[in-house]
Every structure is written in C-alpha cells, then in structure tokens.
Write an enzyme that holds these catalytic residues in place. Structure first.
Site, PDB file in Angstrom:
ATOM      1  N   PRO A 194       0.828  -1.201   0.000  1.00 60.90           N
ATOM      2  CG  PRO A 194      -0.028  -1.076   2.159  1.00 60.90           C
ATOM      3  CD  PRO A 194       0.708  -1.978   1.244  1.00 60.90           C
ATOM      4  CB  CYS A 205      -0.799   7.340   0.946  1.00 59.31           C
ATOM      5  SG  CYS A 205      -1.425   6.436   2.368  1.00 59.31           S
ATOM      6  CB  ALA A 260      -3.443   3.783   4.337  1.00 59.80           C
ATOM      7  CD  GLN A 293      -1.939  -0.259   5.072  1.00 61.01           C
ATOM      8  OE1 GLN A 293      -1.908   0.932   4.813  1.00 61.01           O
ATOM      9  NE2 GLN A 293      -0.848  -0.967   5.337  1.00 61.01           N
ATOM     10  CG  HIS A 299      -1.670   0.808   8.296  1.00 58.03           C
ATOM     11  ND1 HIS A 299      -0.393   0.412   8.628  1.00 58.03           N
ATOM     12  CD2 HIS A 299      -1.528   2.006   7.653  1.00 58.03           C
ATOM     13  CE1 HIS A 299       0.474   1.321   8.211  1.00 58.03           C
ATOM     14  NE2 HIS A 299      -0.197   2.291   7.611  1.00 58.03           N
ATOM     15  CG  HIS A 303       4.248   2.869   8.317  1.00 53.04           C
ATOM     16  ND1 HIS A 303       3.802   2.590   7.057  1.00 53.04           N
ATOM     17  CD2 HIS A 303       5.372   2.101   8.488  1.00 53.04           C
ATOM     18  CE1 HIS A 303       4.616   1.707   6.482  1.00 53.04           C
ATOM     19  NE2 HIS A 303       5.576   1.402   7.344  1.00 53.04           N
ATOM     20  CE1 TYR A 312      -0.294   7.860   9.520  1.00 53.27           C
ATOM     21  CE2 TYR A 312       0.493   5.834   8.504  1.00 53.27           C
ATOM     22  CZ  TYR A 312       0.395   7.209   8.503  1.00 53.27           C
ATOM     23  OH  TYR A 312       0.987   7.951   7.511  1.00 53.27           O
ATOM     24  NE  ARG A 367       3.293  -2.536   5.398  1.00 51.26           N
ATOM     25  CZ  ARG A 367       3.786  -1.849   4.368  1.00 51.26           C
ATOM     26  NH1 ARG A 367       3.526  -0.564   4.229  1.00 51.26           N
ATOM     27  NH2 ARG A 367       4.529  -2.448   3.459  1.00 51.26           N
ATOM     28  N   GLY A 411       7.697  -1.505  -3.624  1.00 53.45           N
ATOM     29  CA  GLY A 411       6.958  -0.254  -3.647  1.00 53.45           C
ATOM     30  C   GLY A 411       7.472   0.743  -4.662  1.00 53.45           C
TER      31      GLY A 411
END
Length: 364
Positions: free
Chosen positions: A25, A27, A61, A103, A182, A185, A187, A235, A328
C-alpha cells in the site's frame, strides 16, 4: 530448469497468489473531493500495476471512518458509494490474474494533515476551521509538528473496532480477497502498541497484552464479520528505532497472538512513530526485521524496504528470510517490474500482456 523462488505460488486458506512479487500500500492522496471515493486516477494507477505481473496488489491505506484519514484526500471505505467505486478496480485486477488486496487504516494522532504535494510544502495538522478535525490517540500527546491528539475513551475505542469490522465487510463486498489491518508507521494501532505513545493506565495501556488489546479486538471483530474465507494480513512496524520503544521481540509475540485469532500473514515494515528516530536506511534495510519475526513467530512474513532488483528480491525469498517481497517505489518507477523480473530470472510464467508483445522482456 528450477523455477526461481520469487515466481513460485503462495497459497493461504483457499487462495493461491501466483508469485511472491507483491505491491505494498502506497498513499496517493487523490480521492474525490473529501468523500474518500476512488477516482479515474486510481483506476489507471492500479490498472497499470495489474498489467505488470504482480501476484498481489494491496490498495493504499483506506480509512475505516472519516476521522481515520491521514488527509482529506485519502481513500475511505465507510459507505456504499465508496464500495461501488472500488468494484471496477478490483474486477480489473482479478481479470489480469492479480489478487486484489486493501489496507484498512486509522491514522490516529497523525490524521487531519495536509497531503504534502500540491500545498506549497505546507505540512502538519489542518486546523478545524480549514476543514480539519480533532485527532484521536491512546493518549493526549502529539506527533512532532502536529496538533495534540484527544485521548480516546473506551466508548470511542469500541466504535473504532466496530468501524474496522464494518469496513472489512464492505471491502469484501467491493471484491477484495486480502484485507490488511494497518498496525504500522505511527498510526492509531501502532500508537496503542508502543509504550512511547501509549500512556494509558487502563486495560488498553501498560503491559504488552493491554497495549495489544485494540489490535486483538479489531482482528477478532474483523474475522467474525468476514467469515473464514477472506485472507487477513497485519502490517507491523517491527521497531520504533528508539530505545524503550516497540521492538521486533514484541512484534513476534503479538504476531502469534493475532495468528490465534485468524490472521494469515504479517507484512513487516519499521518506524513512523516518532520523527526523531535515527533509521539506518539502505538496500533491504528492513529485511532483517522480517527475518527476525519469521524465525520467532509462526506465520508467513512479507518483507519490504528498498528492494529494487529481481536478484535481490529472489534471494530474500530463496534464502527463507521472508515468504514474499513487497516492491513499492520500484513498482512506481516501473509498473511492469514483476514481468521484467521474471525475464531477468528466467522464470517460466504463463501470464503477461499479450497486447504488448512487440516490446518483450528482456529488450531485443
């Protein structure tokens, strides 16, 4: 001739993914207006990647509620209009032999931000008076340069769990075969997992089991909502890269906990929780973390992070350090990375782009 490990199938539950070259994923901040709806950009973006030979594509995401968006240009899957817009995208992926994944995310204290590009370099939290919203987190603290989050009540936590479950159901309705929660990272779920951001003294804070409770509740609710057939990933950021933070040992422990609740694989990234972390980047720099989790937990593991060549990707899988690789930035540079990698490694595959036969790999 022996088939390269990178191009052997990966089977989980009743789903077979045709190879181990997956797209993570990433963004795009390109949703329609402020409604979280995919646009023609997403159709073209994911369509190009679907033509390129990957086994699995995980859509960026996608927020489980409006307050869970990183920015007001993020995708969402909290209503039926969004589901309808995703259906042609997943149908095209499936028609090309690619497994469609998504995600599911909540940005927590890192929500309500400017998308970055297109805003003259403006960064940080969008004020409420400019269309932003109050961010939420486990505790009332802030990511560097962002507004302070509101410490969530147990009622708000319960609502987020319900939103993940409802979004998971909608994702399945939209045609996605793999759902990824998710928890990386920096979040919301990662914020609960890490002692650096989780300062709670109730049943959602303190010991590891408490800090992991939000994730465990979400996994339990999602699996109950979607049933046994859809494949479920998580993840993780396996380390905060900060002393006293979330680390690969805790990641491995929680990996086994989510396995017992119906998760099928984990996708291992790192970082994102604190801006001050010193991260030693370089080719494949996160692969050792994926390898650690694979050796200490009991689920298949996918690796990510500056994996840019066919040979590098194949070696990671062939050596057993990970079960799959997520490509990615190199896929952004070349949406046909998987087809190119197959040619470079001499893989025997029965898929490609017939309409592009005049430009085969390798160049002739």
């Amino acid at each position: 001739m022996t088939q390269p490990a990178l191009f052997t199938p990966f089977t989980v539950r009743n789903l077979t993914i045709r190879n181990r070259v997956w797209v993570p994923p990433m963004c795009m901040y390109s949703a329609l207006g402020k409604d979280g709806i995919p646009t023609s950009f997403h159709t073209a973006h994911y369509g190009a990647m679907a033509l390129g030979g990957a086994g699995l594509i995980i859509v960026e995401a996608t927020a489980v509620n409006p307050e869970g968006r990183i920015s007001f240009h993020d995708l969402g899957i909290w209503n039926d209009e969004q589901v309808a817009a995703f259906k042609p995208i997943t149908a095209f992926m499936s028609a090309q032999g690619v497994v469609p994944g998504i995600q599911l995310a909540h940005a927590g204290r890192k929500a309500s931000t400017y998308p970055g590009w297109g805003y003259d370099g403006i960064d940080g939290t969008v004020p409420v008076e400019e269309g932003g919203w109050q961010t939420l987190g486990p505790s009332a603290n802030a990511f560097t340069g962002y507004a302070q989050a509101h410490a969530m009540s147990e009622e708000q936590i319960g609502q987020v769990v319900a939103d993940f479950a409802a979004s998971a159901r909608r994702a399945v309705e939209a045609g996605f075969k793999v759902l990824e929660i998710h928890a990386a990272h920096g979040y919301l779920i990662h914020e609960f997992l890490s002692p650096l951001t989780n300062e709670r003294s109730d049943d959602f804070g303190g010991p590891l089991k408490n800090r992991a409770r939000l994730l465990l509740d979400i996994v339990r609710a999602v699996r109950a909502e979607i049933g046994e057939e859809p494949v479920l990933f998580v993840r993780f950021s396996a380390t905060d890269w900060v002393e006293g933070g979330w680390n690969e040992e805790e990641t491995s422990i929680v990996t086994d906990w989510v396995k017992d609740l119906g998760v099928d694989a984990v996708d291992i990234s790192t970082g994102g929780l604190v801006a001050e972390a010193k991260i030693p980047t370089g080719p494949g720099y996160q692969v050792p973390m994926a390898h650690y989790v694979k050796e200490h937990a009991h689920l298949p593991v996918a690796a990510v992070g500056m994996i840019t060549t066919a040979q590098q990707a194949n070696e990671i899988v062939e050596s057993g350090r990970a079960d799959a690789v997520l490509i990615g930035k190199e896929t952004l540079r070349d949406p046909h990375f998987a087809l190119r990698a197959a040619a470079e490694l001499g893989a025997e595959i029965d898929y490609g782009i017939p309409q592009y036969q005049w430009a085969p790999f390798p160049r002739s």
